[in-house]
Design a protein around this motif. Structure first.
Motif, PDB file in Angstrom:
ATOM      1  N   LEU A 188       4.147  11.188   2.373  1.00 38.59           N
ATOM      2  CA  LEU A 188       4.293   9.758   2.675  1.00 38.59           C
ATOM      3  C   LEU A 188       4.017   9.488   4.150  1.00 38.59           C
ATOM      4  CD1 LEU A 188       7.373   8.337   0.760  1.00 38.59           C
ATOM      5  CD2 LEU A 188       5.062   7.427   0.827  1.00 38.59           C
ATOM      6  N   THR A 234       2.468   1.763  -3.382  1.00 38.29           N
ATOM      7  CA  THR A 234       1.532   2.361  -4.343  1.00 38.29           C
ATOM      8  C   THR A 234       1.334   3.836  -4.045  1.00 38.29           C
ATOM      9  OG1 THR A 234       0.392   0.276  -4.014  1.00 38.29           O
ATOM     10  CG2 THR A 234      -0.622   1.859  -5.509  1.00 38.29           C
ATOM     11  N   TYR A 235       1.179   4.103  -2.773  1.00 39.35           N
ATOM     12  CA  TYR A 235       0.975   5.489  -2.339  1.00 39.35           C
ATOM     13  C   TYR A 235       2.143   6.361  -2.785  1.00 39.35           C
ATOM     14  CZ  TYR A 235      -0.008   9.217   1.048  1.00 39.35           C
ATOM     15  OH  TYR A 235      -0.277  10.407   1.651  1.00 39.35           O
ATOM     16  N   ALA A 236       3.332   5.821  -2.604  1.00 39.81           N
ATOM     17  CA  ALA A 236       4.515   6.586  -2.999  1.00 39.81           C
ATOM     18  C   ALA A 236       4.496   6.838  -4.499  1.00 39.81           C
ATOM     19  CB  ALA A 236       5.789   5.858  -2.587  1.00 39.81           C
ATOM     20  N   LEU A 257      -7.484   1.472  -3.189  1.00 44.82           N
ATOM     21  CA  LEU A 257      -6.788   2.177  -4.255  1.00 44.82           C
ATOM     22  C   LEU A 257      -7.313   3.600  -4.407  1.00 44.82           C
ATOM     23  CD1 LEU A 257      -4.527   1.288  -6.075  1.00 44.82           C
ATOM     24  CD2 LEU A 257      -6.220   0.901  -7.882  1.00 44.82           C
ATOM     25  N   ALA A 280       0.728   8.212   5.405  1.00 44.26           N
ATOM     26  CA  ALA A 280       0.274   6.860   5.080  1.00 44.26           C
ATOM     27  C   ALA A 280      -0.007   6.040   6.321  1.00 44.26           C
ATOM     28  CB  ALA A 280       1.323   6.162   4.227  1.00 44.26           C
ATOM     29  N   ILE A 314      -6.027   5.644  -1.722  1.00 47.51           N
ATOM     30  CA  ILE A 314      -4.625   5.983  -1.941  1.00 47.51           C
ATOM     31  C   ILE A 314      -4.497   7.147  -2.904  1.00 47.51           C
ATOM     32  CG2 ILE A 314      -2.559   5.139  -3.121  1.00 47.51           C
ATOM     33  CD1 ILE A 314      -3.035   2.479  -1.752  1.00 47.51           C
ATOM     34  N   ILE A 315      -5.327   7.144  -3.921  1.00 47.45           N
ATOM     35  CA  ILE A 315      -5.217   8.226  -4.900  1.00 47.45           C
ATOM     36  C   ILE A 315      -5.775   9.530  -4.339  1.00 47.45           C
ATOM     37  CG2 ILE A 315      -6.041   8.996  -7.168  1.00 47.45           C
ATOM     38  CD1 ILE A 315      -5.910   6.046  -8.002  1.00 47.45           C
ATOM     39  N   MET A 328       7.262  15.056  -0.851  1.00 46.25           N
ATOM     40  CA  MET A 328       7.121  13.592  -0.845  1.00 46.25           C
ATOM     41  C   MET A 328       7.170  13.059   0.585  1.00 46.25           C
ATOM     42  SD  MET A 328       7.616  11.211  -3.448  1.00 46.25           S
ATOM     43  CE  MET A 328       7.677   9.457  -3.489  1.00 46.25           C
ATOM     44  N   ALA A 350       0.835  -1.196   0.000  1.00 42.81           N
ATOM     45  CA  ALA A 350       0.000   0.000   0.000  1.00 42.81           C
ATOM     46  C   ALA A 350       0.871   1.247   0.000  1.00 42.81           C
ATOM     47  CB  ALA A 350      -0.901  -0.006   1.233  1.00 42.81           C
ATOM     48  N   ILE A 365      -4.091   4.498   5.261  1.00 41.76           N
ATOM     49  CA  ILE A 365      -3.558   3.685   4.162  1.00 41.76           C
ATOM     50  C   ILE A 365      -2.834   2.468   4.712  1.00 41.76           C
ATOM     51  CG2 ILE A 365      -1.872   3.693   2.309  1.00 41.76           C
ATOM     52  CD1 ILE A 365      -2.660   6.706   2.055  1.00 41.76           C
ATOM     53  N   ALA A 366      -1.969   2.696   5.674  1.00 44.14           N
ATOM     54  CA  ALA A 366      -1.257   1.557   6.253  1.00 44.14           C
ATOM     55  C   ALA A 366      -1.202   1.760   7.766  1.00 44.14           C
ATOM     56  CB  ALA A 366       0.136   1.440   5.666  1.00 44.14           C
ATOM     57  N   MET A 391      -4.877  -5.898  -3.454  1.00 48.43           N
ATOM     58  CA  MET A 391      -5.337  -4.619  -2.914  1.00 48.43           C
ATOM     59  C   MET A 391      -6.768  -4.354  -3.381  1.00 48.43           C
ATOM     60  SD  MET A 391      -3.262  -1.119  -3.140  1.00 48.43           S
ATOM     61  CE  MET A 391      -1.772  -2.074  -3.082  1.00 48.43           C
TER      62      MET A 391
END
Lengths: 141, 503, 318, 107, 484
Positions: C87, A12-14, C6, C90, C9-10, C83, A9, C100-101, C1
């Motif tokens: 990140l 993908t996020y990255a 997804l 997440a 995530i987007i 970035m 995950a 996300i995680a 996934m």
């Protein structure tokens, strides 16, 4: 290894973030106005120094404290990393683990005290405190 | 009290005392205080002589060839002990050493010498090493003393020698030490073989002599020993250190070197090569003879070429010691006796010659024969002595060298007439160089204006006279020496042993 | 996934970007409020579209890379800054399920690591600009950020010890009886200070220090690349606020309201607190800032670790 | 159900190690040499993590931490020395210019 | 779970505590004298603590440390040499106000701690830790250079890079070993599972290479002379003595004393020949005494490795005595060097400065000659007996080529050792009166003590050394008993 899906995950996020950032940069490159040739004024090609024409290289010799901080960071951050391994298992390791961590922190504290006293943590030269009378004398003379 | 450890320890103790004596009142005005160190040396030597005399005459009644024995554990885990034995051979060698030491002590000029205390200490320390070497019957101990005598000698040469002393000292040390290391390997090889065969780890000479050895191995080990002794003796290809060391050494050290140190090589060959490995030694005979003859001729030839007195004598030593080699390895009792007599005679004769050369140098400050001449007129006593020993050196019948050389040649003749002939031709060269030396130094017209120089005083002449007497006796009637100094066979271990030695 | 994952995530980065953009307006309005003046109030109702206008302007500004700069690094630096912040989001558990995680068992370490990487953005920006102000700003930023990273990690140790896990979701779960802000008040204080220094927000914005260094490490930046630094800063505020929420304020927990809302409320409160700090506090000297870190915060956080450990051990053994 | 087999890890570590070694050997700038050294150390740390995963053993990770600490200390000391050299008047970071210790020789 | 197997040899915590006290004291108020005396007291205490330990050795072999005769012996050597080096640096520290030397004893203690940790460890982890603690403290020590300051830093940098590379290689090997066996026990890896045996060979080779690097065996030796020349004299002694003892002792523990795998033997064979010849030949050309000592220490490592290669009933004694002999003699040389050095005059690092010492300072010259002769293996020094034992071990195993190399190396060695004595004997360029003497009682005492050790050890090795004889590692079965 229960966190494999997490890793995917995050991966993908990255990738998504990477695409996004590339879009932002690319878009601004496309949409942004452009100048070339004589349109580019001379002042645009000079580093900004509050309106003064820069002299000398920008590669300055920096005060030593910056380097010292870099070294202390390297050391103390690793100490943190080592303490973290204990932090998750405080209860399991019991008093022995506690004693070890305690000793470790004491060592750390003593080293910190040493650094402090050695003046490694001070920025800039130490200004000696002068009695007022002396300063007056300076002014008179 | 057993005299053997006393014999070994007395010189070094005396040396220490001499060193102290020189340091107690070094700047005293009185000559007796200045010479305190020298008096200590003399006392030590006298004490040593007394001890030796005790050994010699106390045990004459005994039947066994081994006169005295001493043993005490040193490093038990390795089977190393302090084992000292004395037989006729060692005894005669030690007597020779003492006589020469007396000569040195009396004849070496002792005024205005820097660091006299240290000099005397080193001198006696060398003597300790030498006597230890002659007495040790534990191979480790032997090696220990073998190495030990090098260091003081090195310092003696390097500190008190002549112009090029340091290079000469290094050469001397490295050659002998290199040989010594090879001997160490041979010793260890022998010990290990013995250990494998019997399970007993020991360095005892007598025990090791019974080690069963394959021919190849015994040859190899014998060679290991031989190389070390050959360096000391010296045998020709490994003689390079000798001319330099002898020439550059101070007089006393030259005498010690030529008179005694070379003899340790010969002594070692007799005691260890021939006695421990008789088979290998007999197989080695042709090589030994060749080497001997080469040494005789080469030494004599080089000797004829020299202008430097001390160098000339040094080369003549090589030539003389060349006779020892075929004698020892010849396998006959006669050859052996000849070799021993030759060693004794050479020790006395060459030692005396070096003393004379030293005396000349002290007086004229040169050793170059082209600048010396006509001493006969100025110093008749010195010249006469010189003439006597030069003639002894060329092998004049009736003097010690002749007896030795003759016996060796006779023994060699039985084995190989060609070798004997060649060796004998060395005697002709000997005559040339000896007479040339006599001629140039003593007889020829004076080259330089001789300042009034001091001749030998009577006291020194008396000592020389003793030595000359020895030489004459050795030449005319060598039989007592020969019987007295015969090496004891191994099968006969020593006389009553109170401690009981491990077999 | 799964498909919804997804989509999440987007959408997440877009959402955060939007949030940060809006925050620029919010901040100015709030500052106006607290400092008794008007904020932006022209574009849209209450100046609401000011952020949109700014964004549009930035997009159409010249895409300028100074000729004296190190081109590749110069462009890369803002992207790195962006970035790392994005990140980090997440692993933040918005609710028990969302995120996300959020289950990642080393979540906290991941965030610390990302913050460590964030230093590169400023250093590279300062270095590649090849300008004195930028270099000084970059160096200051680097020294400040790495120093405070140490204290941040140490201050978090108390939380980790109490929760016994690096997973943020476990940490929230451990706060079901008591928010960690109470037992870990010391750690909370250190963490807040470190968080401000990490995002180089006022009063700890010495790397930018406009009265000394022009604009610090991004002096030579303009257009979208400057915008990215700018947005990243606000995203950083949101990140620190949500971290504080998760670590010290019980995360999504709260009565009556749905968890998402609780989380949003707490985070918003923290963001407001950040802005309040800016409005009210003066800026220290740089040496004071560093001395505060090494001479006060570091011993304090070490003490915090020891104290927490002692109490935990005593409680476990009694 | 390992994500990566030990051999894969090892391969990666070997490549990293070689890169680091090449860096130390080829680069002449002392800071870069230090960095290359860190790459080498990190490669070894990777080996330990991989091996620890292979045997399901935590000691590998403990070693990882130790190596981390070592790398940190080595870097710190290295930087300190470089700094001292710099402060005492050696203007360059080039390792080749350090020739005070070639050993004076005869002749 | 940790509590049960906390087995700790007492010297380690003693030195740790001493270190902390010293650090705290330094932070409180700087005082060179107090730092030195504190270090001395700590070292003495740890010397007294050698042989004791806390906790009990776990039965399952999961221990990090071990305590047997071998560790006790090497620990005594290490602490003793540290004490000597402390004494050697005393004078410089007390009389050189310019240098900031408060940290000096601290770093020295840290180095000792590292060396001791190495010696006591039976696990890669503490071994590696000890190695690094030692190395890093050494870098700090090197930078204390008194005269050419830059040289000290350059030496430290060189050491840092090279020791870093060697550590990385060693660690990679350890990592491979761990990957192959799944255990960090300090012994050559034996492949288990599906891993190809080539991996365990690679692991062993890399560990060997790392150790050779640290030991400065020949293909990996070039750093030692440079580093020792740049470092201050006592630090050079520390480098030459303590590190060699510690690493060699670990090497012995690592490979045990049993017959090794063939490839290890072959590698060792080549390395020994190269080391002895290389070290000695390099030493021939040196004009700097520290460099010469560095080269000679390389050669001595070669001699030691011969004994290492010859397992059997001679080996233990040979290694033990050689280590002691090397330690005492080398320390002696360095002690004389320090005693010779004066604050403003010659520092004794260049051989020509020693010219005529026999006439100006006969005591020092005699002591120096004795030490050099001992190193060369000439009686009456202890080195004679040590070399004898090495040769005996070699002969027992019929390592003919190695023995030849030993002999050739010794002869070359003899040349350069004698050369120094020769220089000392030659007539001084200065008249004796113009040479200022700085007699320091502590250095004189140190030189005398070392001289006595060297002479007594050489004359009565049985009486003095055999009680300490250890039973190294595997041969005694201690390892089998403790680590399963």
């Amino acid at each position: 290894m229960e966190n494999i899906p997490d890793i995917w995950a995050i991966f993908t996020y990255a990738v998504v973030i990477g695409i996004l950032l590339a879009c932002m940069l690319g878009l601004s490159a496309i949409t942004g106005t452009r100048r070339s040739g004589s349109d580019m004024g001379r002042s645009m090609s000079l580093p900004f120094e509050s309106g003064i024409v820069p002299t000398g290289s920008a590669r300055l010799r920096l005060p030593v404290q910056y380097y010292m901080v870099a070294m202390f960071f390297v050391i103390f951050d690793v100490e943190t990393a080592i303490l973290m391994t204990w932090a998750t298992v405080v209860r399991e390791t019991g008093w022995v683990g506690y004693a070890a961590a305690f000793a470790f922190i004491v060592f750390l504290a003593v080293s910190l005290a040493y650094l402090w006293r050695a003046g490694a943590l001070d920025w800039g030269p130490r200004v000696p405190m002068r009695p007022v009378a002396e300063m007056r004398k300076d002014q008179v003379s | 009290m057993n005299p053997l450890p006393v014999l070994v320890l007395l010189p070094i103790t005396g040396g220490g005392l001499a060193w102290l004596a020189a340091h107690i009142r070094p700047h005293s005005a009185r000559p007796s205080a200045r010479d305190a160190s020298w008096w200590t040396v003399l006392a030590t030597l006298i004490g040593e002589t007394l001890a030796l005399a005790m050994v010699t005459f106390h045990h004459t009644g005994h039947a066994g060839p081994w006169l005295e024995h001493f043993s005490t554990p040193w490093i038990p885990a390795m089977g190393i002990a302090v084992r000292l034995d004395i037989d006729g051979l060692s005894l005669s060698m030690i007597w020779l050493s003492l006589v020469l030491c007396f000569l040195c002590a009396f004849l070496v000029p002792r005024q205005d010498m820097p660091g006299a205390g240290t000099f005397h200490f080193l001198f006696l320390a060398t003597l300790t090493g030498i006597i230890g070497t002659f007495l040790a019957t534990d191979l480790f101990l032997f090696f220990f003393f073998w190495e030990l005598m090098l260091v003081p000698m090195f310092v003696l040469i390097a500190a008190w020698g002549h112009e090029d002393r340091q290079r000469a000292a290094m050469k001397f040390f490295i050659f002998t030490q290199g040989g010594g290391l090879i001997m160490l390997l041979a010793i260890l090889g022998l010990v290990m073989t013995h250990f494998r065969a019997t399970g007993v780890l020991t360095f005892d000479y007598f025990a090791l002599s019974r080690t069963p050895l394959s021919p190849a191995l015994s040859m190899l080990l014998m060679l290991g020993f031989f190389i070390a002794f050959a360096v000391k003796l010296p045998v020709v290809p490994v003689h390079v250190w000798l001319p330099d060391a002898h020439t550059q050494a101070p007089t006393a050290a030259s005498v010690l070197l030529a008179g005694i140190l070379l003899k340790t090589g010969g002594y070692g060959m007799i005691r260890f090569d021939v006695m421990l490995f008789p088979d290998a030694a007999s197989r080695f005979l042709p090589v030994a003879m060749t080497l001997g003859v080469v040494g005789i001729l080469y030494g004599a030839w080089m000797s004829c070429m020299q202008d430097d007195v001390k160098r000339l004598i040094a080369y003549s030593s090589i030539s003389h010691m060349g006779f020892v080699l075929p004698g020892i390895f010849g396998g006959s009792a006669m050859g052996m006796q000849g070799a021993i007599v030759q060693m004794l005679a050479h020790g006395l004769g060459t030692g005396a010659l070096f003393l004379i050369a030293g005396a000349i140098q002290d007086r004229l400050h040169t050793r170059d024969m082209r600048h010396i001449g006509g001493l006969w007129g100025a110093m008749p006593r010195l010249s006469g002595t010189g003439l006597f020993f030069a003639v002894a050196s060329l092998g004049m019948p009736g003097l010690g060298n002749f007896a030795g050389e003759f016996l060796v040649l006779l023994a060699t003749w039985h084995v190989s007439p060609v070798t004997a002939t060649l060796a004998a031709s060395g005697l002709i060269l000997a005559a040339i160089y000896a007479l040339r030396m006599v001629n140039r130094i003593f007889l020829a017209a004076p080259r330089t204006d001789l300042r009034p120089v001091r001749d030998f005083p009577a006291r020194q002449m008396a000592i020389f006279a003793c030595v000359m007497a020895f030489m004459v006796v050795l030449g005319l009637y060598p039989q007592p020496f020969m019987t007295f100094s015969a090496p004891s066979p191994l099968s006969v271990t020593a006389m009553p042993r109170p401690e009981g030695r491990a077999p | 996934m799964t498909y919804p994952a997804l989509v999440a995530i987007i959408l997440t980065p877009l959402f955060i970007l939007g949030l940060a953009t809006v925050l620029t307006w919010v901040e100015r309005r709030l500052l106006g409020l607290w400092q008794d003046r008007h904020g932006p109030n022209r574009v849209g109702p209450g100046g609401m579209f000011q952020a949109v206008a700014d964004g549009t302007k930035i997009l159409f500004k010249q895409d300028w890379v100074p000729p004296f700069a190190d081109r590749g690094v110069f462009v890369l630096a803002p992207a790195i800054g962006m970035m790392t912040v994005l990140l980090s989001f997440a692993v933040i558990p918005v609710t028990l399920r969302a995120g996300i995680a959020g289950d990642m068992n080393v979540g906290l370490l991941f965030i610390l690591g990302m913050m460590g990487l964030g230093v590169y953005a400023v250093v590279l920006a300062g270095w590649s600009s090849n300008s004195k102000f930028a270099l000084l700003g970059g160096m200051r930023a680097a020294a400040q950020m790495i120093s405070y990273e140490v204290f941040m990690g140490l201050s978090l140790l108390g939380v980790i010890m109490m929760a016994g896990s690096f997973s943020l979701r476990d940490i929230v779960a451990a706060q079901d009886r008591l928010w960690f802000i109470i037992p870990q008040c010391l750690g909370f204080g250190v963490f807040m200070l470190a968080g401000i220094a990490e995002t180089h927000r006022l009063p700890f914005d010495l790397p930018e220090g406009e009265n000394e260094l022009g604009a610090g490490f991004h002096t030579e930046y303009s257009g979208m690349k400057f915008g990215m630094f700018f947005i990243a800063e606000y995203a950083g505020i949101v990140l620190i606020s949500s971290l504080v929420t998760t670590l010290y304020l019980g995360g999504w927990r709260g009565p009556l309201l749905p968890p998402v809302l609780w989380f949003a409320l707490k985070t918003a409160g923290m963001v407001a607190f950040f802005i309040l700090l800016r409005a009210s506090l003066p800026r220290p000297r740089y040496d004071q800032l560093m001395a505060l870190g090494w001479k006060v915060l570091l011993p304090l956080s070490l003490f915090n670790v020891m104290a927490t450990g002692t109490i935990l051990m005593l409680r476990a053994s009694l | 159900m390992d994500a990566f087999s030990f051999n894969d890890t090892l391969l990666l570590a070997t490549i990293m190690f070689s890169v680091g070694l090449a860096g130390v050997l080829v680069r002449r700038n002392m800071v870069f040499m230090l960095m290359s050294l860190d790459i080498m150390l990190n490669a070894t740390a990777l080996v330990f993590v991989g091996a620890g995963a292979r045997w399901h053993d935590a000691t590998g990770q403990v070693m990882f931490l130790m190596i981390l600490a070592l790398a940190a200390v080595e870097t710190a000391v290295g930087l300190a020395i470089i700094l001292c050299l710099h402060a005492r008047g050696r203007p360059t970071l080039d390792a080749d210019t350090g020739n005070l210790l070639r050993g004076r020789q005869h002749g | 779970m940790i509590g049960h197997d906390l087995f700790l040899p007492t010297p380690l915590p003693v030195i740790c505590a001493g270190l902390m006290i010293m650090l705290a004291a330094t932070a409180w108020r700087r005082s060179v004298g107090r730092g030195f005396s504190c270090a001395g007291v700590t070292l003495l205490l740890s010397l007294a603590a050698v042989g004791r330990h806390t906790g009990r050795l776990p039965d399952d072999g999961g221990s990090l440390f071990i305590q047997d005769q071998w560790t006790a012996y090497t620990a005594i050597l290490i602490v003793f040499s540290s004490l000597c080096i402390l004494l050697m640096s005393w004078r410089d520290a007390m009389h050189d106000r310019d240098a900031l030397v408060d940290e000096y004893p601290l770093l020295l203690m840290l180095g000792t701690l590292g060396a001791l940790t190495m010696v006591f460890s039976v696990n890669y982890m503490p071994f590696f830790l000890g190695l690094e603690i030692f190395g890093i403290s050494l870098m700090g020590l090197m930078a204390f250079g008194r005269h050419p300051v830059l040289a000290g830093h350059e030496a430290a940098m060189k050491y840092l890079i090279l020791s870093g590379v060697s550590s990385a290689i060693l660690l990679f090997g350890i990592g491979l070993a761990y990957g192959v066996t799944g255990s960090l026990r300090f012994m050559p890896p034996v492949a288990a599972g599906d891993v190809p045996p080539a991996l365990s060979v690679a692991a062993t080779v890399m560990i060997l290479v790392g150790m050779f690097f640290k030991l400065s065996a020949v293909p990996f030796h070039m750093w030692l002379p440079d580093v020792m020349e740049g470092a201050p004299v006592p630090v050079a002694a520390f480098l030459a003595v303590t590190s060699k003892i510690a690493i060699f002792s670990s090497l012995v523990r690592y490979f045990g004393t049993e017959q090794q795998a063939v490839f290890v033997d072959d590698i060792l064979y080549v390395v020994i020949i190269l080391t002895i010849m290389g070290g000695n030949l390099l030493a021939l050309r040196q004009v700097s005494l520290t460099r010469l000592m560095a080269c000679s220490s390389i050669a001595h490592v070669g001699y030691l490795l011969i004994a290492f290669l010859c397992p059997g009933h001679m080996q233990s004694r040979a290694i033990t005595i050689y280590l002691a002999a090397y330690t005492a003699s080398t320390l002696g040389v360095f002690a004389v060097m320090t005693a010779f050095a004066t604050a403003d005059g010659p520092d004794g690092t260049v051989i020509m400065q020693w010219k005529g010492l026999f006439f100006t300072r006969p005591f020092l010259a005699s002591a120096m000659s004795l030490m050099l002769l001992s190193l060369a293996g000439i009686p009456p020094g202890i080195g004679f007996f040590a070399k004898f034992e090495i040769a005996a071990a070699g002969v027992e195993h019929q390592r003919d080529i190695l023995l030849c190399v030993l002999v050739i190396g010794s002869i070359i060695g003899l040349y350069y050792y004698l050369n120094i004595i020769r220089v000392m004997i030659s007539v001084p360029s200065l008249p004796p009166s113009s040479v200022t003497r700085h007699v320091r009682p502590e250095l004189t005492a140190l030189v005398i003590v070392l001289t006595i050790i060297v002479v007594i050890g050489g004359l009565f090795p049985a009486r003095t050394l055999h009680p300490f004889l250890p039973v190294p590692a595997v041969a005694s079965g201690t390892r089998d008993g403790t680590v399963h």
